[in-house]
Design a protein around this motif. Structure first.
Motif, mmCIF file in Angstrom:
data_model
loop_
_atom_site.group_PDB
_atom_site.id
_atom_site.type_symbol
_atom_site.label_atom_id
_atom_site.label_comp_id
_atom_site.label_asym_id
_atom_site.label_seq_id
_atom_site.Cartn_x
_atom_site.Cartn_y
_atom_site.Cartn_z
ATOM 1 N N PRO A 76 4.563 6.132 -7.864
ATOM 2 C CA PRO A 76 4.204 4.870 -7.203
ATOM 3 C C PRO A 76 5.417 4.037 -6.811
ATOM 4 N N LEU A 77 6.454 4.052 -7.666
ATOM 5 C CA LEU A 77 7.647 3.265 -7.347
ATOM 6 C C LEU A 77 8.332 3.797 -6.089
ATOM 7 N N VAL A 78 8.457 5.119 -5.985
ATOM 8 C CA VAL A 78 9.071 5.706 -4.788
ATOM 9 C C VAL A 78 8.212 5.437 -3.562
ATOM 10 N N LEU A 79 6.902 5.520 -3.697
ATOM 11 C CA LEU A 79 6.011 5.221 -2.573
ATOM 12 C C LEU A 79 6.172 3.766 -2.122
ATOM 13 N N ILE A 80 6.392 2.872 -3.063
ATOM 14 C CA ILE A 80 6.625 1.465 -2.702
ATOM 15 C C ILE A 80 7.893 1.330 -1.870
ATOM 16 N N PHE A 81 8.968 1.981 -2.291
ATOM 17 C CA PHE A 81 10.222 1.894 -1.538
ATOM 18 C C PHE A 81 10.083 2.521 -0.149
ATOM 19 N N LEU A 82 9.280 3.573 -0.064
ATOM 20 C CA LEU A 82 9.110 4.237 1.224
ATOM 21 C C LEU A 82 8.124 3.505 2.133
ATOM 22 N N GLY A 83 7.114 2.856 1.536
ATOM 23 C CA GLY A 83 6.035 2.320 2.349
ATOM 24 C C GLY A 83 5.974 0.820 2.472
ATOM 25 N N HIS A 84 6.855 0.089 1.815
ATOM 26 C CA HIS A 84 6.734 -1.369 1.863
ATOM 27 C C HIS A 84 6.926 -1.927 3.275
ATOM 28 N N GLY A 85 7.670 -1.186 4.128
ATOM 29 C CA GLY A 85 7.931 -1.690 5.469
ATOM 30 C C GLY A 85 7.085 -1.044 6.542
ATOM 31 N N LEU A 86 6.039 -0.322 6.167
ATOM 32 C CA LEU A 86 5.233 0.386 7.164
ATOM 33 C C LEU A 86 4.803 -0.525 8.303
ATOM 34 N N ILE A 128 -3.226 2.107 14.196
ATOM 35 C CA ILE A 128 -1.863 1.850 13.699
ATOM 36 C C ILE A 128 -1.825 1.882 12.176
ATOM 37 N N VAL A 129 -2.706 1.113 11.562
ATOM 38 C CA VAL A 129 -2.709 1.053 10.091
ATOM 39 C C VAL A 129 -3.115 2.403 9.508
ATOM 40 N N GLY A 130 -4.134 3.032 10.107
ATOM 41 C CA GLY A 130 -4.580 4.324 9.599
ATOM 42 C C GLY A 130 -3.522 5.395 9.733
ATOM 43 N N GLY A 131 -2.802 5.417 10.843
ATOM 44 C CA GLY A 131 -1.749 6.414 11.024
ATOM 45 C C GLY A 131 -0.624 6.251 10.024
ATOM 46 N N LYS A 132 -0.217 5.020 9.793
ATOM 47 C CA LYS A 132 0.851 4.782 8.821
ATOM 48 C C LYS A 132 0.383 5.104 7.396
ATOM 49 N N LEU A 133 -0.881 4.786 7.092
ATOM 50 C CA LEU A 133 -1.436 5.150 5.793
ATOM 51 C C LEU A 133 -1.470 6.662 5.631
ATOM 52 N N LEU A 134 -1.883 7.366 6.670
ATOM 53 C CA LEU A 134 -1.952 8.826 6.590
ATOM 54 C C LEU A 134 -0.568 9.429 6.353
ATOM 55 N N CYS A 160 -1.288 4.185 -2.295
ATOM 56 C CA CYS A 160 -0.980 4.208 -0.868
ATOM 57 C C CYS A 160 -1.780 3.152 -0.115
ATOM 58 N N LEU A 161 -3.055 3.000 -0.477
ATOM 59 C CA LEU A 161 -3.891 2.002 0.182
ATOM 60 C C LEU A 161 -3.370 0.590 -0.077
ATOM 61 N N VAL A 162 -3.020 0.318 -1.327
ATOM 62 C CA VAL A 162 -2.525 -1.017 -1.671
ATOM 63 C C VAL A 162 -1.178 -1.284 -0.993
ATOM 64 N N ILE A 163 -0.295 -0.293 -0.999
ATOM 65 C CA ILE A 163 1.021 -0.470 -0.375
ATOM 66 C C ILE A 163 0.871 -0.768 1.112
ATOM 67 N N THR A 164 0.027 -0.015 1.778
ATOM 68 C CA THR A 164 -0.191 -0.235 3.211
ATOM 69 C C THR A 164 -0.790 -1.613 3.476
ATOM 70 N N ALA A 165 -1.750 -1.997 2.636
ATOM 71 C CA ALA A 165 -2.399 -3.300 2.828
ATOM 72 C C ALA A 165 -1.415 -4.446 2.633
ATOM 73 N N VAL A 166 -0.596 -4.377 1.586
ATOM 74 C CA VAL A 166 0.374 -5.447 1.332
ATOM 75 C C VAL A 166 1.413 -5.503 2.445
ATOM 76 N N SER A 167 1.814 -4.331 2.940
ATOM 77 C CA SER A 167 2.779 -4.308 4.037
ATOM 78 C C SER A 167 2.201 -4.941 5.296
#
Length: 479
Positions: free
Chosen positions: A139-149, A172-178, A224-231
């Motif tokens: 989860p930590l690595v996913l945060i670093f990778l996805g916080h700026g989606l 847009i949101v769905g593609g970045k989440l995928l 992943c869902l939470v990271i995308t939503a917060v971004s």
């Protein structure tokens, strides 16, 4: 759909082009592979070691010379629990509780030789296992990778450009989440292959392995869902990164650390000293089998005499000392079991309270699921303790019965030069005592124990989906 896939491909291409992101992905996959391989090797070595130790302990027990059965009672015996088929995935509480027990007469010992007690203190802070990597590090690595989606798109002003090219908000949101889900799947793949390898070696655990895979899929999907939503909700990458790291620290580190302390405060467990004092007090109140004037054992002696229709102990067709040892062991074991059941009840209450914290942290839910599936949770530990105690009691009582049947009372109480030799029983008797075999919980029982954690993780995934749906609506000014 084409817009969604186009956004996903572009996002993956952008991540691969970033050296930092690519290094993080490669490092995380390598770490998962390493953890899986190391864990498989460690559990295989542990299984081989415990099998060898059990064989040596059994050989030493069988190799005892001719001797008095009660001396064998005090000689004792070691029993070991082999690791389960999926134990390589998550060691659970086993490194802290131990997987062997010393059995002896008149005592009920606890498991010992846990890895933590024999290793560096660093072991207490977590082992490099697939479960640890996926639960905490992924989860930590996913945060670093996805916080700026999406936050970086808003910072650069490129979000509206994507919209003008024909992509709507959902695409847009769905593609970045995928794209983030694909990266999470790459993290999970080595562990999934390890689970498949373990399931092939133990076909009965195949459904359990699928349950574990489903649980971790839901767990990483929720992140992943939470990271995308917060971004999408926060306008700046820095705010999104700091907010998600703070959230990760709370749900992955703080809540799992606080929950056991809260449970211990709510359901205090007596320590070893308190238990020993209580047992000693109750043993004194129970009676003294060595005191002829003790009321309980005087009554027991009279009941034995009446049963066999004789007036004196010396006239009994069996050795009264063996019967006395059997009755004493029955009473003490009943007392030991009462204390053990009380302790197990408190521990189950503690564990149930900790599981409720899954409402605050998905890490609690995935840990409960992972340990239950790997048979390295509290329930499996207590199951081993219970079966080992049943074996201990049967072993001691069989030896006491041997004293009653194979050693005469006259020889047992004699003190002449040849008395010691006459009290001994042929060594072949030790080899007829059944060996210990731990019986794990059946797969259907394990699957039932996975239901609540799976439902909790599904709830977290649904909550993440709802949050992401709300974030899409708040991308104001766009279709």
């Amino acid at each position: 759909m084409s817009a969604l896939l186009s956004v996903m491909r572009n996002e993956l291409r952008a991540l691969v082009r970033q050296r930092t992101a690519l290094a993080g992905i490669v490092l995380m996959v390598a770490l998962t592979v390493t953890a899986t391989v190391v864990s498989l090797h460690h559990v295989a070595a542990a299984a081989e070691h415990r099998t060898r130790q059990q064989a040596e302990a059994q050989a030493a027990f069988d190799a005892q010379p001719d001797r008095h059965p009660h001396r064998v009672v005090h000689y004792g015996h070691f029993v070991y629990r082999l690791p389960s088929a999926l134990a390589a995935f998550d060691p659970g509480v086993d490194p802290f509780t131990g997987s062997s027990m010393f059995l002896e007469g008149h005592r009920q010992n606890t498991a010992n030789f846990g890895d933590v007690m024999q290793s560096s203190i660093l072991t207490r802070f977590g082992q490099l296992t697939p479960a640890f990597v996926l639960q905490i590090l992924a989860p930590l690595v996913l945060i670093f990778l996805g916080h700026g989606l999406l936050a970086q798109e808003r910072e650069r002003g490129t979000l509206r450009q994507l919209m003008l090219q024909g992509a709507n908000r959902r695409a847009i949101v769905g593609g970045k989440l995928l794209a983030l889900l694909i990266i999470a799947a790459a993290f999970l793949l080595p562990a999934a292959l390890g689970l498949g390898w373990l399931a092939v070696g133990a076909p009965a655990s195949a459904l359990v392995a699928l349950g574990v895979l489903a649980g971790y899929t839901l767990y990483l999907a929720a992140w992943c869902l939470v990271i995308t939503a917060v971004s999408a909700l926060l306008p700046r990458r820095r705010d999104a990164l700091l907010g998600m790291i703070g959230g990760w620290a709370v749900v992955a580190l703080l809540v799992p650390r606080i929950a056991p302390d809260v449970a211990y405060t709510a359901f205090a467990l007596p320590d070893r000293l308190q238990t020993e004092v209580g047992i000693a007090r109750d043993l004194r109140a129970m009676g003294d089998s060595h005191d002829p004037a003790d009321p309980y054992f005087a009554g027991f002696r009279q009941r034995v005499l009446d049963q066999y229709g004789v007036e004196r102990i010396e006239d009994l067709p069996v050795n009264y000392k063996g019967l006395l040892a059997m009755e004493g062991e029955r009473l003490t074991s009943t007392l030991f079991n009462r204390y053990a059941e009380h302790s197990a009840h408190i521990q189950h209450e503690q564990n149930a309270l900790v599981s409720r914290f899954a409402l605050l942290s998905p890490v609690i839910a995935i840990r409960q699921l992972s340990m239950a599936a790997a048979a390295t949770d509290l329930r499996a530990h207590l199951r081993f303790m219970d079966q080992a105690e049943q074996h201990r009691y049967g072993l001691v009582q069989q030896l006491n019965q041997m004293q009653a049947d194979a050693v005469s009372y006259a020889d047992d109480t004699a003190s002449d030069a040849g008395a010691d030799q006459r009290k001994r029983v042929d060594r072949a008797q030790w080899q007829e005592i059944p060996t210990f075999h731990y019986t794990p919980q059946p797969p259907d029982g394990v699957l039932r124990s996975l239901l609540w954690p799976l439902l909790s993780l599904l709830g977290w995934a649904l909550a993440g989906a709802l949050l992401m749906g709300g974030s899409i609506q708040r991308l104001g000014g766009m279709r």
